[in-house]
Enzyme design. Structure first.
Site, PDB file in Angstrom:
ATOM      1  N   HIS A   1       5.320   0.224  -1.616  1.00 42.13           N
ATOM      2  CA  HIS A   1       5.772   1.327  -0.764  1.00 42.13           C
ATOM      3  C   HIS A   1       6.105   2.390  -1.702  1.00 42.13           C
ATOM      4  CE1 HIS A   1       6.705  -2.074   2.228  1.00 42.13           C
ATOM      5  NE2 HIS A   1       5.804  -1.523   2.698  1.00 42.13           N
TER       6      HIS A   1
ATOM      7  N   GLN B   1      -4.141   1.947   1.057  1.00 40.83           N
ATOM      8  CA  GLN B   1      -5.659   1.016   1.194  1.00 40.83           C
ATOM      9  C   GLN B   1      -5.509  -0.337   1.254  1.00 40.83           C
ATOM     10  OE1 GLN B   1      -8.569   2.502   1.264  1.00 40.83           O
ATOM     11  NE2 GLN B   1      -9.604   0.633   1.161  1.00 40.83           N
TER      12      GLN B   1
ATOM     13  N   SER C   1       5.194  -7.112   2.166  1.00 39.08           N
ATOM     14  CA  SER C   1       6.539  -7.503   2.572  1.00 39.08           C
ATOM     15  C   SER C   1       6.331  -9.121   2.979  1.00 39.08           C
ATOM     16  CB  SER C   1       7.080  -6.798   3.813  1.00 39.08           C
ATOM     17  OG  SER C   1       7.023  -5.296   3.326  1.00 39.08           O
TER      18      SER C   1
HETATM   19  P1  AMP Z   1       4.181  -1.791   5.844  1.00 38.04           P
HETATM   20  O1  AMP Z   1       5.629  -1.613   5.667  1.00 38.04           O
HETATM   21  O2  AMP Z   1       3.669  -3.235   5.782  1.00 38.04           O
HETATM   22  O3  AMP Z   1       3.813  -1.303   7.379  1.00 38.04           O
HETATM   23  O4  AMP Z   1       3.397  -0.805   4.880  1.00 38.04           O
HETATM   24  C1  AMP Z   1       3.678   0.618   5.030  1.00 38.04           C
HETATM   25  C2  AMP Z   1       2.841   1.386   4.121  1.00 38.04           C
HETATM   26  O5  AMP Z   1       2.463   0.704   2.824  1.00 38.04           O
HETATM   27  C3  AMP Z   1       1.185   1.071   4.829  1.00 38.04           C
HETATM   28  O6  AMP Z   1       0.616   2.397   4.351  1.00 38.04           O
HETATM   29  C4  AMP Z   1       0.726   0.083   3.805  1.00 38.04           C
HETATM   30  O7  AMP Z   1      -0.738   0.099   3.387  1.00 38.04           O
HETATM   31  C5  AMP Z   1       1.344   0.327   2.321  1.00 38.04           C
HETATM   32  N1  AMP Z   1       1.342  -0.859   1.539  1.00 38.04           N
HETATM   33  C6  AMP Z   1       1.707  -1.906   1.909  1.00 38.04           C
HETATM   34  N2  AMP Z   1       1.465  -2.871   0.596  1.00 38.04           N
HETATM   35  C7  AMP Z   1       0.896  -1.959  -0.229  1.00 38.04           C
HETATM   36  C8  AMP Z   1       0.280  -2.189  -1.437  1.00 38.04           C
HETATM   37  N3  AMP Z   1       0.480  -3.550  -2.299  1.00 38.04           N
HETATM   38  N4  AMP Z   1      -0.286  -1.327  -2.135  1.00 38.04           N
HETATM   39  C9  AMP Z   1      -0.216  -0.166  -1.691  1.00 38.04           C
HETATM   40  N5  AMP Z   1       0.297   0.235  -0.406  1.00 38.04           N
HETATM   41  C10 AMP Z   1       0.906  -0.548   0.169  1.00 38.04           C
END
Ligand code: AMP
Length: 289
Positions: free
Chosen positions: A37, A148, A186
């Protein structure tokens, strides 16, 4: 850093920023923040002068038997991390404000939303596109950054922005991984030490596809078969899908010469995880004159 819970207050803050001539970069998240994030925040900073991060565990994108109730909620430590990154504004609304009684409008990107994760998680992408459209109306960003890591989500949201003429630049940041290849998520917090080790099979399968593609293999079925053989070697992995597809349409491609996305999803115990790898367009050998 200002923390805003109220939708009207967020809209007013965005309007004020625009009047001051600032450009707004937006990173939507569900919190439980990790380095992945934070990398999105750094990308946003390179593109805009005021950075807004939203933290909202969106009930609409979870199925009835999914992990909405136990999804980690760590607002205080998330805000500390964002403050360390120089974020200007955190928007953390309540579900009641986002979806007041009687809210019936949804945004549904047809067809794309039923592919990949959409096939095994009915309604998931409709929930994602609806909440992101709402967040875009509330935050009014100039650009928004997505990972991605969620490749299908990127395809769905890019299509939504195009189809609905949203004046927002979509920026996609690469996957951030641990040293051993585990993509940060997460949901990794749910994994036992055993499951964490077993999970690496997804990364190994993707690496094998990358190695074969590098050595000249372009046939998707052969690449897929190699990946499936590796995945089958880990009995704890309940495979949902392994697909080689076009990154925009999410439809299967027979040959990867023009570039493709290898995407995988599997469950380990109660935890479902995804990973993917972009296979670059193959350089054609230069023709001798
Ligand atoms: P989330 O909180 O899981 O909805 O993720 C929020 C944003 O963080 C989304 O655009 C995800 O694709 C990005 N994200 C989550 N994990 C990663 C990671 N390991 N590397 C890059 N971006 C991530």
């Amino acid at each position: 850093m200002r923390i805003i819970h109220d939708i009207g207050e967020m809209q007013a803050a965005s309007r004020a920023a625009r009047v001051q001539g600032l450009t707004i970069g937006f990173v939507p998240t569900m919190g439980a923040l990790h380095e992945g994030h934070l990398s999105l925040v750094r990308h946003a900073r390179a593109h805009a002068s005021l950075i807004v991060v939203s933290i909202f565990v969106n009930p609409l994108q979870f199925g009835p038997s999914e992990d909405f109730a136990r999804y980690p909620r760590t607002l205080q430590s998330d805000c500390a991390k964002l403050e360390g990154e120089g974020v200007d504004l955190v928007f953390a609304p309540s579900a009641e404000q986002m979806y007041p009684a009687g809210a019936t409008t949804v945004v549904h990107v047809q067809e794309l939303s039923e592919r990949l994760d959409g096939r095994s998680r009915p309604g998931h992408f409709r929930g994602v596109s609806t909440v992101v459209a709402k967040l875009f109306h509330i935050v009014q960003p100039d650009c928004a950054v997505f990972g991605q890591k969620d490749a299908a989500q990127v395809a769905v949201l890019r299509r939504m922005v195009r189809d609905l003429n949203m004046p927002i630049e979509m920026i996609v940041a690469p996957i951030v991984r641990e040293a051993d290849g585990l993509a940060l998520s997460s949901r990794n917090a749910y994994l036992s030490a055993d499951e964490r080790r077993q999970w690496l099979v997804l990364h190994r399968a993707l690496q094998q596809v990358a190695a074969l593609a590098n050595s000249g293999e372009t046939d998707s079925e052969r690449l897929r078969a190699a990946a499936l053989a590796i995945l089958a070697s880990e009995p704890a992995a309940q495979l949902d899908y392994f697909e080689i597809i076009d990154q925009d349409t999410l439809e299967a491609v027979a040959d990867i010469s023009n570039g493709a996305l290898a995407a995988v999803a599997a469950s380990f115990g109660k935890t479902r995880l995804i990973d993917n790898l972009l296979l670059p367009e193959r350089q054609r050998p230069e023709r001798r004159l």
